[in-house]
Design a protein around this motif. Structure first.
Motif, PDB file in Angstrom:
ATOM      1  N   TRP A 104      20.976 -39.622 -78.286  1.00  0.00           N
ATOM      2  CA  TRP A 104      21.979 -40.568 -77.429  1.00  0.00           C
ATOM      3  C   TRP A 104      22.633 -41.582 -77.839  1.00  0.00           C
ATOM      4  O   TRP A 104      21.948 -41.972 -78.814  1.00  0.00           O
ATOM      5  CB  TRP A 104      20.305 -40.701 -76.687  1.00  0.00           C
ATOM      6  CG  TRP A 104      19.452 -40.101 -76.238  1.00  0.00           C
ATOM      7  CD1 TRP A 104      18.196 -39.907 -76.308  1.00  0.00           C
ATOM      8  CD2 TRP A 104      20.457 -39.182 -74.918  1.00  0.00           C
ATOM      9  NE1 TRP A 104      17.419 -38.766 -75.255  1.00  0.00           N
ATOM     10  CE2 TRP A 104      18.426 -38.440 -74.587  1.00  0.00           C
ATOM     11  CE3 TRP A 104      20.467 -38.984 -74.147  1.00  0.00           C
ATOM     12  CZ2 TRP A 104      18.288 -37.214 -72.999  1.00  0.00           C
ATOM     13  CZ3 TRP A 104      21.040 -38.012 -72.930  1.00  0.00           C
ATOM     14  CH2 TRP A 104      19.566 -37.452 -72.644  1.00  0.00           C
ATOM     15  N   PHE A 134      23.348 -33.942 -81.459  1.00  0.00           N
ATOM     16  CA  PHE A 134      24.220 -34.562 -80.351  1.00  0.00           C
ATOM     17  C   PHE A 134      22.557 -35.841 -80.183  1.00  0.00           C
ATOM     18  O   PHE A 134      21.221 -34.772 -80.652  1.00  0.00           O
ATOM     19  CB  PHE A 134      23.867 -34.257 -79.136  1.00  0.00           C
ATOM     20  CG  PHE A 134      23.781 -35.201 -77.875  1.00  0.00           C
ATOM     21  CD1 PHE A 134      25.031 -35.342 -77.644  1.00  0.00           C
ATOM     22  CD2 PHE A 134      22.482 -35.512 -77.089  1.00  0.00           C
ATOM     23  CE1 PHE A 134      25.272 -36.610 -76.947  1.00  0.00           C
ATOM     24  CE2 PHE A 134      22.371 -36.684 -76.039  1.00  0.00           C
ATOM     25  CZ  PHE A 134      24.133 -37.146 -75.707  1.00  0.00           C
ATOM     26  N   ASP A 150      27.089 -26.686 -78.790  1.00  0.00           N
ATOM     27  CA  ASP A 150      26.485 -27.348 -79.850  1.00  0.00           C
ATOM     28  C   ASP A 150      26.010 -28.069 -79.527  1.00  0.00           C
ATOM     29  O   ASP A 150      26.973 -29.624 -80.065  1.00  0.00           O
ATOM     30  CB  ASP A 150      27.629 -27.066 -80.914  1.00  0.00           C
ATOM     31  CG  ASP A 150      27.181 -27.013 -82.297  1.00  0.00           C
ATOM     32  OD1 ASP A 150      25.893 -27.642 -82.265  1.00  0.00           O
ATOM     33  OD2 ASP A 150      27.759 -27.312 -82.762  1.00  0.00           O
ATOM     34  N   SER A 151      25.330 -28.133 -79.123  1.00  0.00           N
ATOM     35  CA  SER A 151      23.919 -30.021 -79.347  1.00  0.00           C
ATOM     36  C   SER A 151      23.444 -29.795 -80.436  1.00  0.00           C
ATOM     37  O   SER A 151      22.461 -31.230 -79.617  1.00  0.00           O
ATOM     38  CB  SER A 151      23.766 -29.596 -77.952  1.00  0.00           C
ATOM     39  OG  SER A 151      22.587 -28.487 -77.890  1.00  0.00           O
ATOM     40  N   GLU A 152      23.331 -29.714 -81.478  1.00  0.00           N
ATOM     41  CA  GLU A 152      22.289 -29.014 -81.879  1.00  0.00           C
ATOM     42  C   GLU A 152      22.288 -30.989 -82.975  1.00  0.00           C
ATOM     43  O   GLU A 152      21.388 -31.221 -83.211  1.00  0.00           O
ATOM     44  CB  GLU A 152      22.517 -28.650 -83.059  1.00  0.00           C
ATOM     45  CG  GLU A 152      21.261 -27.312 -83.315  1.00  0.00           C
ATOM     46  CD  GLU A 152      21.337 -25.983 -83.875  1.00  0.00           C
ATOM     47  OE1 GLU A 152      21.610 -26.398 -85.231  1.00  0.00           O
ATOM     48  OE2 GLU A 152      21.320 -24.459 -83.805  1.00  0.00           O
TER      49      GLU A 152
END
Lengths: 396, 396
Positions: free
Chosen positions: A39, A37, A33-35
């Motif tokens: 940097w 994320f 689940d990268s929604e």
């Protein structure tokens, strides 16, 4: 741990226990689940992270990639050393050794100052490093080697396409001669203890200290040859003390190969200056410097930090090298293994304490010396059809 | 640039132009004003920087040191490729290749789940990587290799002390067989395209993307073998798109060795699935996979990103390898050089544009293949006393 999986192709979901492949025949990958994320903050990884403490030059090409090497715990070595062992693995530099740190700064500074040619006196790691950095920067590179250097070592150096001269005569004297010729012919020589090299190489210790912040580790053990790297490590911790980032300097222990140990000899005698010797053959040829130009500076560093200088023999070096790969997963060159061999010796003498943190600097990769002390291979043959039994017999 | 120097011993000051050594005889080092220095923000260097996108495991030992590799410009290659060339140098991982990223995650997860043994099917880089990470974590490691693997390659692997079995029979079939045996005998096999390996290996692309933030580069060119790494790179960019950190995915170009190019063959035919072939001999043996388990996934990645799959022959590979060391200072294994050879081919076909940024992934160090294509050495002998003339003749 239950890892969620998803098939990239049909979208079926599963968890890791179900295996690696979907019923549709395609491989699963981990469902992420990268929604949300973003940097992470900060993060220059190379030695240029410490730009505020470096000469004001712009790295281009390979120079931007030096430093930022792995710094890892090696818990299986704790028993050997009688303390918590950490290893700084300099073999991860672009040409496989810490030398890239000094070359990066030295070559960047030379390019910045308009030099068309850089040079060095070396027949191993430093030569390769300088040639690589010059190649990337588009500068010519002159490497002066002793006349009798093995062809195999030159072949590795020649990959980076420098001009190589084999010099007959006193190799020790060549160090200063090269600096003179460089000044006269406008070639920027970056030898093993010249200021720009030391400036770059101090970043090894900055990375170690940052890994331990707010306070440095208790002791650092590293190989010593010319004394350039050792001086650099000392300099870094002094600077951090001046910055208020280190209350006490770590004890610095410098390790030589017994076959060529002029700094350890001087330390043993309580001298403040090093007397050149005739060195002998050793597996740790990378650190066999019989007339180390920064030897006195290393003695000063050992005195000032409450550390010391010691020597270990080839047998202890090779044994330490085997242990580093088999118990820490780090395959190093023989010269680098002196750090563990030295720490073992210190442990015998109660110089290290059980609740302390000791850092070994593994200065270079072992891949350049893969033929040295090659192990016998024990690998049974089995038929694919008999795999189950063969595995359970050996691993069960 | 005027670099201020100071003598550590007598305190005399000078600048770099004065030379490297103080009149007192001791070496200068660079004078640094560190009083106002503070540690920079952020800065985990390893792949664990992207922990939010990784399986929830704790790395110990060597696993903490994987990733965080150099990412550099290679301006002297721009002309070859017809675009701005950047190289991600995976040779700086602890065992010399990108495989460490997947091994770090896979071995850490196995330790976390209570496995005592990990395993892999490999005769080269992945085997070495798994054995090293297992050694550091204190796990046993089982490596299954083909029966006819060269002794030299096994000797390098044996440094890390795994259990090695040479398996007679169909090596392609062994991939799935090992996963079955692993499930039955509780050995955590981390093969080349298994989910945890792909999860770790996607961090190569995360580092590339972060280097280019806010938007990814135009194209990424990388070698492809099983398709595990290629899949991982695709997955990373998809995740970044989901996170709103990439508007458009870079075109992904996958390069095979012509002697064994089943994915490139399928791409050429317009197929969506890969048909296994009989592979031939090639210098790029590390990527000679005749029956790639993630081949279809790579075809999907090439289609979805507007990229492609191509093959290059051994001559082009070795030429690219020589160029990477002589013009970029990066000595890579033959399999890695396919990236540059492939980019050169793309440049001929107008696939790359002059104002675009192209990233080559150099997957592994060349030091493990130092005998392959060894160069002739041109190194004249000179007397120390004749150094001035010899230098001016060659470098003047």
């Amino acid at each position: 741990m239950d890892v969620p999986l998803i098939c990239y192709d049909c979208g079926a979901t599963a968890t890791l226990a179900a295996g690696a492949r979907c019923d549709c025949g395609e491989p699963y990958w981990v469902a992420t689940d990268s929604e949300c994320f973003a940097w992470p903050e900060g993060g220059k990884r190379s030695l240029w992270r410490y730009r505020d403490l470096l000469p004001d030059v712009d790295p281009t090409g390979l120079a931007a990639g030096a430093g930022g090497t792995p710094f890892v715990r090696a818990p299986r070595l704790d028993g050997d050393v009688g303390a918590r062992v950490h290893v700084k693995f300099e073999g991860s530099n672009p040409t496989g050794t810490f030398k890239d740190r000094g070359s990066a700064v030295g070559v960047a500074a030379a390019a910045d100052a308009g030099y068309g040619t850089v040079g060095t006196v070396s027949h191993g790691n430093m030569a390769r490093s300088m040639a690589a950095h010059a190649a990337s920067a588009g500068l010519d590179c002159l490497v002066l080697v002793p006349a009798d250097v093995p062809a195999e070592r030159l072949a590795l150096l020649a990959r980076y396409d420098p001009t190589i001269l084999r010099v007959e005569g006193d190799y020790g004297g060549l160090y200063d001669e090269s600096l003179r010729v460089g000044r006269e012919q406008r070639i920027a020589f970056v030898n093993s203890d010249t200021p720009l090299r030391v400036a770059g190489q101090k970043t090894t210790a900055l990375e170690i200290a940052e890994g331990f912040a707010p306070e440095p580790p208790d002791a650092v053990v590293l190989p010593v040859s010319s004394g350039g790297h050792g001086s650099a490590v000392w300099k870094a911790f002094r600077e951090l003390r001046d910055a208020g980032l280190a209350t006490e300097l770590p004890r610095l222990y410098f390790v030589q190969t017994a076959a060529c140990a002029p700094i350890a000899d001087a330390w043993e005698r309580g001298d403040r200056t090093v007397t050149p010797i005739e060195g002998g053959e050793t597996v740790a040829y990378s650190i066999a410097n019989a007339d180390p130009p920064s030897g006195n500076r290393v003695l000063a560093a050992a005195r000032a930090t409450g550390g010391g200088v010691l020597a270990v023999d080839d047998e202890a070096i090779l044994d330490a090298r085997r242990t580093l790969s088999a118990d820490a997963g780090l395959f190093v060159e023989s010269a680098s293994a002196t750090a563990l061999a030295g720490a073992r010796r210190l442990a015998e003498g109660d110089a290290l304490e059980g609740d302390s943190d000791v850092v070994l600097i593994a200065t270079g990769t072992g891949f350049t010396e893969r033929d040295v002390d090659a192990p016998a291979v024990d690998a049974a043959r089995v038929e694919l059809g008999a795999l189950d039994d063969a595995v359970s017999e050996r691993m069960g």
